[in-house]
Write a protein that holds these residues in place. Structure first.
Motif, PDB file in Angstrom:
ATOM      1  N   CYS B   3      -1.503 -18.658   6.235  1.00  0.00           N
ATOM      2  CA  CYS B   3      -2.690 -18.431   5.399  1.00  0.00           C
ATOM      3  C   CYS B   3      -3.947 -19.059   6.003  1.00  0.00           C
ATOM      4  O   CYS B   3      -5.017 -18.459   5.971  1.00  0.00           O
ATOM      5  N   HIS B  29      -2.854  -8.492   3.596  1.00  0.00           N
ATOM      6  CA  HIS B  29      -2.499  -9.871   3.254  1.00  0.00           C
ATOM      7  C   HIS B  29      -3.059 -10.252   1.885  1.00  0.00           C
ATOM      8  O   HIS B  29      -2.371 -10.895   1.080  1.00  0.00           O
ATOM      9  N   CYS B  36      -4.874 -16.613  -1.032  1.00  0.00           N
ATOM     10  CA  CYS B  36      -5.951 -16.093  -0.178  1.00  0.00           C
ATOM     11  C   CYS B  36      -6.867 -15.167  -0.977  1.00  0.00           C
ATOM     12  O   CYS B  36      -8.077 -15.133  -0.759  1.00  0.00           O
TER      13      CYS B  36
END
Ligand SMILES: [Zn+2]
Lengths: 206, 268
Positions: B3, B29, B36
């Protein structure tokens, strides 16, 4: 319309380069407010910004003959502005040692809870509010200089990555990573001001 | 990819600075990672907040103040430009040319002389010239270069020409415009003029000053003219009209505005 005004600007540039002060006046009127604002943001103090902005405009007048149009005129103007301010900051730095309120660098904690995100949304919806803008602005001022400069150029003044790279004489890759680190640090500073903006969100505004 | 490694990519994604492949990678992602995603949203709000920091108005006197300085600088530049006028400076120029010419002849002779000698015979004092001769191969060429260079160095001593290029090229340090210009001396110029008939001169001069919209003031034995407007025509006319004319630059560094003082001499 856009093309016309560009052609007009082109003519002003040429005439001003030959010493025509009227053409220069037309030309500088398009840019002086922006120049002043960039100076104000980078130098913080209004009187310093005023003098610096005057200096920038005079430099533009003097160096117009050397402007060959290899870059956009606006890009060149912003470059002269940024460089003038950065030079002044460098001179000041010799006098007062730069005080950093917050430590730089260390990676953001990877845990950002949804509570904070919610607050951010609220904060953003109140951004038009003076107090909140001031909070954000003060936090930007607390950034280490190299981060402060890129946040101002990118997020407030809207320079492109290429323009920032040229102004600061760094590579596009460095611009990208520096902006990212600057934003991470700004986020951190704002998080340390939790109380203040919690207050704001509770309706402590006038 | 961890991350933390997405941090830079996410920041660039906010600015729309990713390649299509990178963008795809980040988007997928963000769909799968709540942390995130949260971080990305914070960033969006923050950047949005920055954009809403308002532009501040220009201080009221800024523009006028600036244009005043520009006007003043332009006037001084114009003044300095024609400062080395005619007469006096023409002689300086001519003497420089004559000096260059003789220097050229001397060098030419020197080189011819050297050419006749062999390398080993050369004396110490000719060393410099020999070196440049060897570099350039052709003697004719090197004479030309030397001549050119010497002309330049002599010319640059000419008072009028050197400073202009300096003003234009030098960067303003600290905006200290006045100091830069101060080095050049003032812009007060005295013009001593001899004319045939005073009344006719005054009538014609005043007509020209009016037509060119040049501000002036009548003095005891002439005129005080402010050159805040183009004055080339006036200068031309004075040169033409006069029986005799003399230009001097004053050394009064206190003069604020560019000014020409016209003094009438030996009026009949
Ligand atoms: Zn993640």
């Amino acid at each position: 319309m856009e093309i016309n005004s560009l052609a007009e600007e082109e003519r002003w540039i040429q005439d001003a380069a030959k010493g025509n002060t009227f053409a220069f006046e037309k030309l500088i009127m398009k840019y002086e407010t922006r120049i002043y604002n960039i100076c104000l943001r980078l130098l913080k103090k209004p009187d310093e910004a005023y003098d610096a902005a005057q200096e920038v405009c005079i430099k533009i007048w003097r160096q117009l003959q050397g402007f060959k149009g290899e870059s956009k005129f606006s890009t060149w103007v912003y470059r002269v502005t940024t460089n003038t301010c950065l030079d002044l900051l460098r001179q000041q730095k010799k006098v007062y040692d730069n005080i950093n309120l917050f430590e730089e660098g260390d990676k953001l904690s990877e845990t950002i809870d949804t509570e904070k995100t919610r607050q951010w949304k609220d904060l953003s919806s109140h951004m038009v509010d003076q107090e909140v803008t001031r909070l954000l602005w003060n936090s930007i001022q607390a950034l280490k200089e190299e981060y402060r400069v890129v946040i101002i150029l990118r997020d407030i003044e809207g320079y492109s990555y290429e323009e920032i790279a040229k102004c600061l004489s760094i590579s596009n890759g460095t611009v990208k990573s520096r902006i990212s680190r600057a934003r991470a640090n700004l986020k951190k500073i704002l998080e340390q001001n939790q109380e203040l903006y919690a207050d704001l969100l509770c309706g402590n505004r006038r | 990819m961890k991350c933390s490694e997405y941090e830079v990519l996410i920041s660039a994604y906010v600015d729309g600075m990713l390649s299509p492949q990178e963008k795809e990678q980040v988007v997928s992602h963000l769909e799968n990672c709540t942390q995130c995603k949260a971080s990305y949203e914070v960033l969006l709000h923050m950047v949005d907040g920055c954009r809403q920091i308002n532009e501040i108005e220009l201080p009221k006197d800024f523009h006028q103040n600036l244009m005043g300085k520009i006007q003043k600088e332009q006037t001084k530049k114009r003044c300095i430009k024609w400062l080395p006028t005619k007469k006096d400076d023409r002689w300086r120029y001519i003497s420089a040319m004559v000096a260059t010419f003789f220097l050229g002849i001397i060098l030419f002779n020197e080189i011819k002389h050297i050419n006749l000698k062999t390398d080993t015979e050369m004396t110490q004092e000719n060393g410099v010239i020999v070196a440049s001769l060897k570099e350039n191969e052709e003697p004719g060429d090197s004479i030309h270069n030397i001549e050119e260079r010497s002309t330049m160095s002599i010319r640059s001593r000419n008072v009028g020409e050197a400073p202009i290029s300096q003003i234009q090229e030098d960067e303003v340090v600290n905006g200290d415009l006045e100091k830069t210009l101060g080095v050049l001396g003032s812009c007060k110029i005295v013009c001593k003029i001899k004319v045939q008939e005073k009344a006719d001169f005054e009538r014609q001069l005043e007509y020209i000053l009016g037509k060119e919209q040049i501000n002036y003031e009548k003095a005891e034995n002439g005129y005080k003219v402010n050159c805040n407007t183009p004055i080339e025509k006036l200068v031309e006319w004075l040169e033409e009209y006069s029986l005799d004319i003399e230009w001097e630059s004053g050394h009064d560094s206190e003069v604020d505005d560019a000014q020409i003082e016209i003094i009438l001499m030996g009026v009949s």
